[in-house]
Scaffold this active site. Structure first.
Site, PDB file in Angstrom:
ATOM      1  N   GLN A 148      24.341 -19.776  10.311  1.00 48.98           N
ATOM      2  CA  GLN A 148      24.574 -21.206  10.086  1.00 48.98           C
ATOM      3  C   GLN A 148      23.435 -22.063  10.630  1.00 48.98           C
ATOM      4  OE1 GLN A 148      27.416 -22.305   8.367  1.00 48.98           O
ATOM      5  NE2 GLN A 148      27.657 -20.112   8.032  1.00 48.98           N
ATOM      6  N   CYS A 149      22.232 -21.556  10.591  1.00 48.04           N
ATOM      7  CA  CYS A 149      21.054 -22.223  11.153  1.00 48.04           C
ATOM      8  C   CYS A 149      20.217 -22.823  10.023  1.00 48.04           C
ATOM      9  CB  CYS A 149      20.244 -21.171  11.922  1.00 48.04           C
ATOM     10  SG  CYS A 149      18.677 -21.738  12.603  1.00 48.04           S
ATOM     11  N   GLY A 150      19.479 -23.865  10.322  1.00 44.87           N
ATOM     12  CA  GLY A 150      18.565 -24.426   9.337  1.00 44.87           C
ATOM     13  C   GLY A 150      17.506 -23.422   8.893  1.00 44.87           C
TER      14      GLY A 150
END
Length: 160
Positions: free
Chosen positions: A36-38
């Site tokens: 769920q990271c950029g």
């Protein structure tokens, strides 16, 4: 003298022992990952490297980590499926681990000690990458924003 990297091990998300000694003679790219990271789109680039070089001696190990703003909400039970379905990941993942602090995984403790970074040895974000040579010697550390394709020339060099 036996290389220290080969004395270390990790566990798969299902708890199976994964000794680094299994990767003797291969280049290993160690990455702390998060779904769920950029920077999560890097999974695609890592998978492309895996597909292109797995038969030439490259092993990619993704170490899911939830130490950066809760960006790895998946459990060990769901990690592999989510990474495969949502990101096309087929390279080896490990169980969730810490890369900083008192419970730092031994592989990250070793790699950070061998290859310090901009913030000393501390990992500053998801997708920090460490490339280990075919002899088990840590070769280079890459920042989280270094795209997987930017590492390809170093991988090619180590696989010769």
């Amino acid at each position: 003298m036996e290389n220290q990297f080969y004395n270390l091990s990790a566990r798969t998300p299902r708890g199976k022992e994964l000794p680094m000694s299994d990767f003797k003679g291969k280049a290993v790219l160690v990455v702390n990952t998060a779904t769920q990271c950029g920077l999560t789109p890097q999974f695609e680039g890592l998978e492309l490297l895996h597909e292109k070089y797995k038969d030439h001696g490259l092993v990619i190990l993704g170490f899911p980590c939830d130490q950066f703003m809760g960006q790895e909400p998946e459990s060990n039970e769901t990690l592999e499926e989510v990474c495969k379905v949502n990101h096309g990941v087929s390279f080896q993942l490990t169980e969730k681990c810490d890369v900083n602090g008192a419970n730092t995984h031994p592989i990250f403790k070793y790699l950070k000690n061998e290859l310090g970074g901009f913030l000393g040895s501390k990992i500053k974000w998801n997708f920090t990458k460490f490339l280990v040579g075919k002899n088990g010697k840590p070769y280079k550390r890459y920042s989280p924003i270094t795209k997987p394709e930017a590492i390809e020339k170093d991988i090619q060099k180590l696989l010769k």
